[in-house]
Scaffold this motif. Sequence first.
Motif, short mmCIF file in Angstrom:
data_model
loop_
_atom_site.label_atom_id
_atom_site.label_comp_id
_atom_site.label_asym_id
_atom_site.label_seq_id
_atom_site.Cartn_x
_atom_site.Cartn_y
_atom_site.Cartn_z
N GLN A 33 1.51 -5.72 7.48
CA GLN A 33 1.24 -4.65 6.52
C GLN A 33 2.39 -4.54 5.53
O GLN A 33 3.55 -4.49 5.94
CB GLN A 33 1.10 -3.34 7.31
N LEU B 95 2.45 4.43 1.12
CA LEU B 95 2.55 5.07 2.44
C LEU B 95 2.03 6.51 2.36
O LEU B 95 2.45 7.28 1.49
CB LEU B 95 4.01 5.08 2.89
N LEU C 156 4.12 -2.09 2.82
CA LEU C 156 4.10 -0.67 2.49
C LEU C 156 5.09 -0.33 1.39
O LEU C 156 6.24 -0.80 1.40
CB LEU C 156 4.43 0.17 3.73
N ASN D 75 -1.07 6.56 12.13
CA ASN D 75 -1.49 5.33 12.81
C ASN D 75 -0.29 4.57 13.36
O ASN D 75 -0.34 4.06 14.48
CB ASN D 75 -2.31 4.44 11.88
N LYS E 276 -1.46 9.42 6.68
CA LYS E 276 -2.47 8.73 7.49
C LYS E 276 -1.91 7.43 8.09
O LYS E 276 -2.06 7.16 9.28
CB LYS E 276 -3.68 8.42 6.60
N HIS E 277 -1.19 6.64 7.24
CA HIS E 277 -0.53 5.44 7.78
C HIS E 277 0.48 5.84 8.84
O HIS E 277 0.58 5.20 9.89
CB HIS E 277 0.27 4.72 6.67
N ASN F 150 0.86 -1.19 0.00
CA ASN F 150 0.00 0.00 0.00
C ASN F 150 0.89 1.23 0.00
O ASN F 150 1.86 1.29 0.74
CB ASN F 150 -0.85 0.07 1.28
#
Length: 224
Positions: free
Chosen positions: A129, A94, A131, A101, A97-98, A92
Amino acid sequence: MMMRFDIITIFPDIFWPVLNESIIKRAQEKKKVKILVHDLREYTQDKHKKVDDRPFGGGPGMVMTAQPIVDAVRKVKGRRKAKVILTTPGGNPLTQKHVKNLSKEKNLIIICGHYEGIDERVRLSVVDQCLSIGDYVLTGGELPAMVIVDSVTRLIPGVLGKEASLQDETFENNLLEYPHYTRPANFRGKKVPNVLLSGNHKLIQEWRKQQSRQRTQEVRPDLL
Ligand code: ADE
């Protein structure tokens, strides 16, 4: 509260020149973060210390084998709760928002990918996860790991100075930042916008907001 990063890599030496400078260095000194770097080769059961092999099904390049990485993650993790991240261009993208978190986690373990990729069973057995730091391909996951450590560390309370504003920053409210100016008021004929010299805080705020929107429209319309 201290956050702990564990990085698993085949190039353990390349982290310190970057992470032992400036704000990240001070964050470690202030015990806001602890960064540990682990040499993947110390976990391989292969007698030649190999950590890669040819891909099943054929094709170019090498694939990182599952055993050293899975064993390294289990050993490094111990009985702690930790979020395990794999750096890969196939992850995903980066975003801030990541990063926000991740800054709430206590323990992050980052696996630096290499070669053509990593045996899929690593992801299936230990990764939480995947990234990517952008739509381009790097030679390895070490720079992405540093990007993650840097971007997450600066959000940990007490790492940046008191006056550092995380509110107006680029990407907050999905806007790019407004332009900044400092002295001199006239630099080789290019003048600072009058409004910034006016002392009128309401007008300045409005101008900055408008500039933010205009910039975002021009440079990153996808954010609007
Ligand atoms: N490894 C190689 N390229 C990468 C990227 N863009 N993001 C994360 N890991 C990578």
